[in-house]
Design an enzyme around this catalytic site. Structure first.
Site, mmCIF file in Angstrom:
data_model
loop_
_atom_site.group_PDB
_atom_site.id
_atom_site.type_symbol
_atom_site.label_atom_id
_atom_site.label_comp_id
_atom_site.label_asym_id
_atom_site.label_seq_id
_atom_site.Cartn_x
_atom_site.Cartn_y
_atom_site.Cartn_z
ATOM 1 N N HIS A 72 -2.314 -3.448 -8.363
ATOM 2 C CA HIS A 72 -2.610 -3.018 -7.008
ATOM 3 C C HIS A 72 -3.808 -2.078 -6.959
ATOM 4 C CE1 HIS A 72 1.671 -4.026 -5.369
ATOM 5 N NE2 HIS A 72 1.045 -5.066 -5.894
ATOM 6 N N GLU A 74 -4.322 0.799 -5.494
ATOM 7 C CA GLU A 74 -4.057 2.214 -5.747
ATOM 8 C C GLU A 74 -3.953 2.483 -7.245
ATOM 9 O OE1 GLU A 74 -2.440 -0.035 -3.887
ATOM 10 O OE2 GLU A 74 -1.086 0.960 -2.503
ATOM 11 N N CYS A 100 2.922 0.154 -1.959
ATOM 12 C CA CYS A 100 4.274 -0.288 -2.310
ATOM 13 C C CYS A 100 4.985 0.915 -2.947
ATOM 14 C CB CYS A 100 4.220 -1.476 -3.279
ATOM 15 S SG CYS A 100 3.651 -1.051 -4.945
ATOM 16 N N CYS A 103 3.473 1.946 -6.420
ATOM 17 C CA CYS A 103 2.181 2.630 -6.285
ATOM 18 C C CYS A 103 2.362 4.013 -5.671
ATOM 19 C CB CYS A 103 1.199 1.798 -5.478
ATOM 20 S SG CYS A 103 0.547 0.401 -6.413
#
Length: 141
Positions: A72, A74, A100, A103
């Site tokens: 992801h 992040e 999410c 993250c």
């Protein structure tokens, strides 16, 4: 605000949106930007493990209707900071979609204090834990 000049929040979110254009998963393009004192510290977008094939060319690895082939945005921004020796404690992160849960946990443990996001994406747990962790969630949608 000077006429025609965007706010800092819009400026940084606009850059996060541009970072998202580098995404290599065509299911969702997400960009992240870590900032402290109006200075960009790191960027990240969702993409495959460095050196491995991308979803766009190799296909998606699906688990529970999610592509898990990608890292992801992040997480990639936090990893970029670590690889380059950039301290991100007490910073802010701008993300085109809310983090999410996994993250969010990385963001919390990295010492990031504010999360600006452009759209809410899936996981309500972050709201509950943000309050307990004293992390401000700011919806810019």
């Amino acid at each position: 605000m000077i006429s025609g000049r965007v706010s800092w929040e819009d400026y940084f979110m606009n850059i996060a949106k541009e970072v998202a254009t580098r995404s290599t998963c065509n299911r969702k393009h997400v960009g992240a930007l870590i900032v402290r004192n109006k200075t960009i510290l790191a960027t990240g977008y969702n993409g495959s493990i460095s050196g491995l094939g991308h979803c766009d060319t190799e296909g998606h690895e699906m688990v529970n209707d999610h592509c898990v082939r990608t890292i992801h945005a992040e997480a990639n921004a936090i990893v970029q900071s670590a690889r380059n020796g950039v301290r991100i404690d007490e910073s802010e992160i701008y993300v085109t979609a809310s983090p999410c849960y996994d993250c969010f946990k990385l963001i919390a443990n990295a010492g990031i204090k504010k999360v600006f996001f452009g759209e809410f994406y899936r996981d309500e747990r972050i709201s509950k834990f943000a309050k307990s962790a004293k992390i401000e969630l700011i919806d810019l949608s």
